[in-house]
Motif scaffolding. Structure first.
Motif, PDB file in Angstrom:
ATOM      1  N   ASN B 195      53.269  34.450  27.046  1.00 44.10           N
ATOM      2  CA  ASN B 195      51.807  34.345  27.160  1.00 44.10           C
ATOM      3  C   ASN B 195      51.296  33.099  27.864  1.00 44.10           C
ATOM      4  N   CYS B 308      61.497  41.139  11.063  1.00 41.80           N
ATOM      5  CA  CYS B 308      61.091  40.217  12.138  1.00 41.80           C
ATOM      6  C   CYS B 308      62.153  40.114  13.218  1.00 41.80           C
ATOM      7  N   CYS B 311      62.491  42.377  16.283  1.00 42.65           N
ATOM      8  CA  CYS B 311      61.530  42.329  17.376  1.00 42.65           C
ATOM      9  C   CYS B 311      61.421  40.955  17.997  1.00 42.65           C
ATOM     10  N   HIS B 312      61.797  39.926  17.261  1.00 48.39           N
ATOM     11  CA  HIS B 312      61.584  38.571  17.783  1.00 48.39           C
ATOM     12  C   HIS B 312      62.902  37.848  17.939  1.00 48.39           C
ATOM     13  N   PRO B 325      57.262  38.651  21.268  1.00 49.21           N
ATOM     14  CA  PRO B 325      57.454  37.368  21.942  1.00 49.21           C
ATOM     15  C   PRO B 325      58.587  36.555  21.315  1.00 49.21           C
ATOM     16  N   ARG B 333      52.972  26.448  21.860  1.00 44.24           N
ATOM     17  CA  ARG B 333      51.921  27.210  22.531  1.00 44.24           C
ATOM     18  C   ARG B 333      50.573  26.967  21.854  1.00 44.24           C
ATOM     19  N   ILE B 336      48.159  32.262  19.968  1.00 43.86           N
ATOM     20  CA  ILE B 336      49.115  33.299  19.586  1.00 43.86           C
ATOM     21  C   ILE B 336      48.557  34.664  19.967  1.00 43.86           C
ATOM     22  N   ALA B 337      49.471  35.607  20.000  1.00 46.68           N
ATOM     23  CA  ALA B 337      49.097  36.999  20.273  1.00 46.68           C
ATOM     24  C   ALA B 337      48.320  37.099  21.572  1.00 46.68           C
ATOM     25  N   LEU B 348      48.362  31.804  11.955  1.00 47.85           N
ATOM     26  CA  LEU B 348      49.690  32.427  11.917  1.00 47.85           C
ATOM     27  C   LEU B 348      49.841  33.258  10.652  1.00 47.85           C
ATOM     28  N   TRP B 351      47.789  36.277  10.855  1.00 48.13           N
ATOM     29  CA  TRP B 351      48.363  37.202  11.830  1.00 48.13           C
ATOM     30  C   TRP B 351      49.489  38.015  11.208  1.00 48.13           C
ATOM     31  N   LYS B 359      43.669  41.594  16.325  1.00 49.88           N
ATOM     32  CA  LYS B 359      43.986  42.410  17.489  1.00 49.88           C
ATOM     33  C   LYS B 359      44.276  43.836  17.050  1.00 49.88           C
ATOM     34  N   MET B 364      52.502  44.912  16.688  1.00 48.32           N
ATOM     35  CA  MET B 364      53.210  44.304  15.560  1.00 48.32           C
ATOM     36  C   MET B 364      52.657  44.881  14.264  1.00 48.32           C
ATOM     37  N   PRO B 365      53.554  45.420  13.432  1.00 50.06           N
ATOM     38  CA  PRO B 365      53.062  46.010  12.177  1.00 50.06           C
ATOM     39  C   PRO B 365      52.716  44.920  11.173  1.00 50.06           C
ATOM     40  N   MET B 367      53.366  43.181   7.879  1.00 52.29           N
ATOM     41  CA  MET B 367      54.706  43.182   7.285  1.00 52.29           C
ATOM     42  C   MET B 367      54.719  43.315   5.775  1.00 52.29           C
TER      43      MET B 367
END
Ligand code: HEA
Ligand code: HEA
Ligand code: CUA
Ligand SMILES: [Cu+2]
Lengths: 557, 385, 198
Positions: B195, B308, B311-312, B325, B333, B336-337, B348, B351, B359, B364-365, B367
């Motif tokens: 990003n 996690c 996907c990450h 990401p 950074r 985020i997102a 965070l 999120w 968003k 991203m589900p 969790m």
């Protein structure tokens, strides 16, 4: 040479019960009834898609607004674009064509009346199918209702993986159905204009409206068909597991773009050429002069028809074509300015030295000329590839095409409505309401679409449901949204005017504008058979000849 | 209806050029009899003009006080060679189209004002003019010449931008579009980030451009940072290229410009242009694997035992997913997102608890962690510097 | 009450316009050409781009016989229309029937080819890009043949009941335009699929 006078009787009010009359409308193959059906159908969708636009505009009025969710916004965006193009402008133009062409060429109906009815009902069915997606689009996975892939439905967003459920299926099937209808209408236009003209009306003596619709017919059959083919492929992908646009299996996303825009670009000229046709009929009558440069107008239209098939990739300057490819499409794109310019200049030439009557139809035509000029010039900006790399996909594009479509086509359409309303209904519209409509709409139009260019230049992409504050976009979006409400008010006045005048308007008589083409020689509304006796013409302005026997046109043409 | 016979001499009607002389008659008389209708019309036009002008004024006043002008991705404030060349070309095009507009609009306005039917006009039809070949020729040839100029000027710029050779010292970045975030890989430097693209400043004396290869993992996207370059699409199966050479350090804002699905709107893009030293330092930091202290061991355990890791990726741990990401240096950074929220511990946590809160529609589900786990996990994430 | 006056000249030269049937059919054929062009372009674009087998070379055989049948049916329909115009009804019936038979042979052999490809070679629409483009293009053509055959069969039935008269020759001729078009398309499909693509 002998002459005879034929009296046409006015059709009296229909006294049959309402059910019977409705039935008549549904089974009709009469071009006038079908034309009016097309037009009413399209007006309905103008309001529907306009409300969708209003929903988008309310969402965008301030940054981080929560009026609708992103999903709903994207559906509104897709439905608005698809509806406006395929179920508003296309049918309304076909409607005017179907209504007017036989009357203007002195025929009693279209070449294929039953095909005509078939075309209308296919189009109608397509629209219903599209809107049925709100109910039926849920599909097995429960994802989505109405389609949300944008009106170009770029691959691979339309693949099953990214568009589960049936919303996208409704989208393709709707366009497939209405596409079949459009092709039928195109065939019918061509056959009617070539084969049904009244004696004496050689190609060089047809009204420009007939000529332009002939070109439209030709464009329809060659440009809607690629869309139909591409939709068939998409159906094969979605239903049979094909891979045309499946990027995982080697399919190409870019191929879809080419197919779509091979349709999409000529399509925008299909939309605009009938608008040119209206202007070419209205401007002469209200300037009291014949059209300036008739043969050149015809030639320019044919040139536009041909060139428009070679410019499609100007919608794809950002997809990474070679520099030669880009340059080629820049050339064809700016080249189309030449015939288009010729048309603008000829309309000006027609007005020059005339006695311009600023009645409502003419006001709308002047609005058309002004806005189409600007819109064409922003088109030139978009057409020069490097500039396009900045402007493409931004609100500048949205501004450009609404400028052509609303500022150009819709203005010309309103002009046509007021101009032919007396013929279709037998009554005059209300001039004051008409002026109100014009001023409200033009103010709304400029508030909305002038200021839409600016956020585009400031980097605001299109198709976003919300945006960040502090980028200099807020104020413009606010103004744009306000303008949309002015437009809505204008359209409301328009609808009121149509309905009010239907009952209370002054009787129009055959020829309220002292015009020159054949449709004004029969009664208003015309009888079922249009003309009691097939007319015979000797010039492009048969009624001028009739009114000025001492100085007829055919002496000069 | 009476017809003006003199106008109907065939020569006069055929050619506008000859016919011209007799078109506007009795100009003086017309001026004197400006009807009330004309005045009303002019009044209304003036009304509209005033309204528009007022709107414009109000708007520009509001615009004059934006929070931070560098946050406005204005295409007319270029800071990199491609954007500069486009800017120059666009000024030329604006000048040409502006001139065309001025001419044609004047003709239109003039004919509407001049040739209006006055209230006291007689009922005669005006001279019937059918056309003129000379005039037609003129307004065909002049636009053709303009078109040629436009084409040549454009083709030159296309080549200069698109076919620019890549100099040896250029930074190479692979940008991969995802629904709805950006992945940036620097193959030569061994850096992966998301990003927020970092590139070194490039000046004519010491040119250090960045060349990007554009790929897509799912649908079409478009890379657009208006002040640096025009946009180029990211299309699956269809690698594209673009380049930038920013001449001034700072932050440049951009955004995905090709509709890519539900959250196309929040696929924001930031380019940080660093001084050569800053850039070098940034690269050094990014190359390091993640280090974590024992204090956050619980959070790390939760991270590594939850989905996690599918996907990450976090370099130096078992997490090597590529669907989301890379989080190795998450805290380096600012957002985020993909710019949907600023990067803070609070955000965070929110999120991870519910990505939809920033968003809706992101891939991203949520969790479904307990509050305790969430705190531990967040504590771990904020150590990823 | 409204009225309009017309000036009609009595001594007009004959006013002849093109037949709407032919113009309509040519327009329709134009539209069909565009559809087929898109499918052919897609086919050519994807030649050799499949990520998995089988390839055309592995599985396709030249359908020579059925091609001959289809192409000669163009000739027979031409003869049939000529016969109808001359009002020799039995010749018309015969040639019409032969046309129908030839078209049917073509369709049946396409069906057999597909059956072979699906069940023996395992090639379906979803196998790979070749499968997708092949079945679509050949299938689109076969669909047009089928539509044509249905219309021919309908006319055949009318013929058997003696309802077809020489005055219908215009319609038969318009239809034959369509049939010729389907044949020409087959020449192109054949070249693209079986010659260039293999
Ligand atoms: C309906 C009508 C319509 C019409 C008539 C036009 C006309 C033109 N359009 Fe437009 N256009 C659309 C509808 C239309 N457009 C739509 C709907 C889209 C977007 C679709 C989407 O993305 O969703 C679009 C998008 C679009 C793009 C792609 C933008 C992008 O997404 O990146 C481009 C780029 O070249 C373009 C260019 C042009 C040009 C050059 C013309 C020309 O025809 C204009 C010609 C006219 C003039 C130039 C003015 C008069 C001429 C003179 C006075 C003569 C002298 C002038 C010169 C010599 C320059 N248009
Ligand atoms: C014929 C074509 C046509 C027409 C006429 C319009 C008309 C309008 N459009 Fe259109 N628009 C498109 C075709 C058209 N549009 C297309 C093709 C797209 C692209 C879609 C895509 O990206 O896929 C688009 C996209 C588009 C966007 C961009 C969406 C995005 O990118 O995110 C916006 C945003 O403002 C917008 C606004 C408007 C407005 C305000 C009008 C107004 O002119 C509408 C005015 C009409 C009415 C308001 C209805 C009449 C009202 C009444 C009778 C009164 C009742 C009303 C109320 C209760 C409010 N349109
Ligand atoms: Cu990614 Cu839009
Ligand atoms: Cu276009």
């Amino acid at each position: 040479m002998s002459s005879e006078t034929i009296a046409l009787s006015t059709v009296g009010p229909d006294a049959r019960p309402i059910g019977e009359r409705l039935h008549d409308w549904i089974v009709t193959v009469d071009h006038k009834k079908l034309g009016i059906l097309y037009i009413l159908y399209a007006l309905f969708f103008l309001v529907v898609a306009g409300i969708e636009a209003i929903i988008m505009r309310i969402q965008l009025i301030v940054p981080h607004n929560h009026f609708v969710s992103p999903q709903i916004f994207n559906r509104m965006m897709t439905m608005h674009g698809t509806t406006m193009i395929f179920f508003m402008v296309m049918p309304i133009l076909f409607g005017f064509g179907t209504y007017l062409i036989p009357l203007m060429i002195g025929a009693r109906d279209m070449a294929f009346p039953r095909l005509n009815a078939f075309s209308f009902w296919m189009t109608a069915f397509g629209g219903l199918l599209l809107y049925f997606s709100f109910i039926g689009g849920n599909g097995l996975y429960g994802a989505g209702t109405a389609p949300d892939v944008g009106w170009w439905a770029y691959a691979p967003l339309t693949a099953r993986a990214f568009s589960p459920g049936h919303s996208t299926d409704f989208w393709t099937l709707a366009l497939l159905a209405s596409g079949v209808g459009s092709i039928g209408a195109g065939v019918n236009f061509i056959a009617t204009i070539l084969c049904m003209r009244c004696p004496g009306m050689t190609l060089g003596k047809m009204p420009l409206l007939a000529w332009l619709n002939l070109v439209v017919g030709g464009m329809v059959i060659f440009c809607i068909s690629p869309l139909t083919a591409a939709q068939i492929m998409l159906c094969i992908d979605r239903y049979l597991g094909g891979h045309f646009f499946d990027t995982q299996a080697g399919g190409s996303a870019v191929l879809w773009m080419h197919f779509f825009w091979i349709f999409g670009h000529p399509e925008v000229y299909i939309l605009v050429v009938p608008a040119f046709a209206f202007v070419s009929e209205i401007v002469p009558v209200f300037s009291r002069k014949p059209i300036f440069g008739y043969p050149i107008m015809v030639a320019a239209t044919i040139a536009i028809g041909f060139i428009s098939f070679s410019v499609w990739a100007h919608h794809m300057f950002t997809v990474g074509m070679s520099s030669y490819g880009n340059s080629f499409f820049v050339f064809t794109t700016v080249a189309i300015a030449v015939p288009t310019g010729i048309k603008i200049f000829n309309w000006l030439g027609t007005m020059w030295g005339g006695k311009i009557q600023l009645r409502v139809p003419m006001l709308f035509c002047i609005g058309f000329l002004f806005q189409f000029l600007i819109a064409g010039l922003t088109g030139i900006m978009l057409g020069t590839a490097p500039f396009n790399w900045q402007l493409s996909g931004s609100y500048f594009v949205v501004a450009h095409f609404h400028y052509v479509i609303v500022g150009g086509i819709v203005f010309a359409l309103f002009g046509a409505f007021y101009y032919w309303y007396p013929k279709m209904s037998g009554r005059m519209y209300n001039e004051t309401l008409g002026k109100w409509h014009f001023w409200l709409f033009i103010i709304g139009f400029h508030l909305t679409f002038d200021f839409m260019h600016i956020p585009g230049i400031l980097g605001m992409p299109r198709r976003i449901y919300t945006y960040e504050p502090g980028r200099g976009w807020e104020i413009w979006n606010l103004i744009v949204t306000i303008g949309a409400f002015f437009q809505a008010a204008g359209i409301l006045v328009f609808v009121v005017n149509l309905l009010w005048s239907l009952r209370k308007g002054e009787p129009a008589g055959n020829d309220p504008w002292d015009a020159w083409t054949l449709e004004w020689s029969t009664s208003s509304p015309p009888p079922d058979y249009d003309f009691a006796v097939t007319p015979v013409v000797r010039s492009r302005r048969p009624l001028w000849d009739l009114k000025h026997p001492e100085d007829p046109d055919w002496k000069y043409e | 209806m009476v017809i003006e016979l003199p106008c109907h001499a065939p020569e006069g009607r055929k050619g506008g050029a000859d016919g011209d002389s007799r078109l506007p008659r009795n100009i003086g008389q017309r001026e004197m009899h400006r009807s009330a209708q004309t005045r009303a019309l002019l009044g209304r036009v003036a009304g509209v003009a005033v309204l528009l002008a007022a709107g414009l004024l109000a708007a520009s006043l509001c615009l004059a006080s934006p929070s931070d002008p560098t946050q406005i991705p204005n295409i007319f404030k270029p800071q990199s060679t491609p954007a500069h060349s486009i800017f120059h070309l666009s000024m030329l095009i604006l000048a040409i189209t502006g001139a065309i507009f001025a001419v044609v609009f004047s003709l239109l306005a003039y004919s509407v004002a001049k040739f209006r039917k006055r209230a006291n006009d007689d009922d005669r039809e005006p001279a019937q003019v059918y056309g003129s070949n000379q005039i037609e020729l003129a307004w065909t040839v002049i636009p053709i010449l303009i078109v040629l100029v436009l084409f040549l000027a454009t083709a030159r710029v296309i080549r200069s931008i698109q076919d620019a050779p890549q100099p040896p010292g250029a930074i190479e970045v692979t940008a991969i579009g995802h629904q709805f975030w950006w992945e940036f890989r620097y193959p030569a430097l061994g850096v992966v980030t998301a990003n927020e693209l970092h590139v070194p400043v490039s000046n004519p004396a010491n040119s250090k451009p960045t060349f990007l290869t554009l790929l897509s993992a799912d649908t079409d996207h478009s890379f657009w940072v208006p002040r640096l370059a025009g946009k180029t699409d990211l299309i699956p199966n269809h690698p594209n290229h673009t380049w930038i050479d920013p001449q001034e350090a700072g932050l440049y804002i951009g955004q995905c410009a090709q509709y890519c699905g539900t959250q196309h709107a929040k696929m924001l893009l930031r380019v940080y242009v660093d001084s050569p030293e800053q850039f070098k330092q940034w690269v050094e930091e990014q190359k390091k694997p993640a280090v974590s202290t024992d204090a956050v061991a619980e959070g790390r355990r939760i991270f590594e035992t939850t989905a996690c890791v599918n996907c990450h990726a976090v370099a130096g741990t078992v997490a090597n997913g590529r669907f989301g990401p890379d989080l190795t240096h998450l805290m380096s950074r600012d957002t985020i997102a993909s710019g949907a929220a600023s990067n803070s511990e609070e955000n965070l946590r929110a999120w991870i608890q519910s990505p939809d809160s920033f968003k809706p529609g992101s891939l991203m589900p949520a969790m479904q962690l307990t509050d305790h786990d969430l705190d531990a996990l967040t504590a771990y994430l904020v150590t990823l510097r | 009450m409204s009225s309009a006056a017309y000036t009609r000249t009595t001594a007009e030269p004959a006013w002849i316009l093109p037949s709407r049937g032919r113009v309509g059919m040519f327009s329709l054929i134009g539209a069909e050409c565009a559809i087929f062009t898109i499918f052919v372009v897609a086919y050519i674009f994807y030649i050799g781009k499949s990520v998995a087998g089988p390839t055309p070379r592995d599985v396709l055989e030249l359908p020579i016989f059925s091609t001959i049948c289809l192409l000669s049916s163009s000739l027979t329909i031409h003869l049939a229309v000529g016969a109808l115009r001359r009002a020799s009804m039995s010749a018309f019936g015969l040639w019409w029937f032969v046309t129908m038979a030839l078209g049917t042979i073509f369709l049946v052999s396409t069906g057999r080819e597909w059956h072979h490809l699906i069940y023996d070679k395992g090639l379906t629409v979803s196998t790979n890009l070749f499968g997708t483009t092949y079945y679509s293009l050949v299938g689109l053509h076969a669909f047009h043949v089928t539509v044509g055959l249905l219309l021919i069969a309908l006319a055949m039935i009318f013929t058997l009941f003696g309802k077809v008269e020489p005055e219908h020759s215009e319609r038969a001729e318009v239809f034959s335009l369509y049939w010729h078009f389907v044949d020409v398309v087959w020449v192109i499909v054949f070249t693209v699929v079986y010659v260039i693509g293999r």
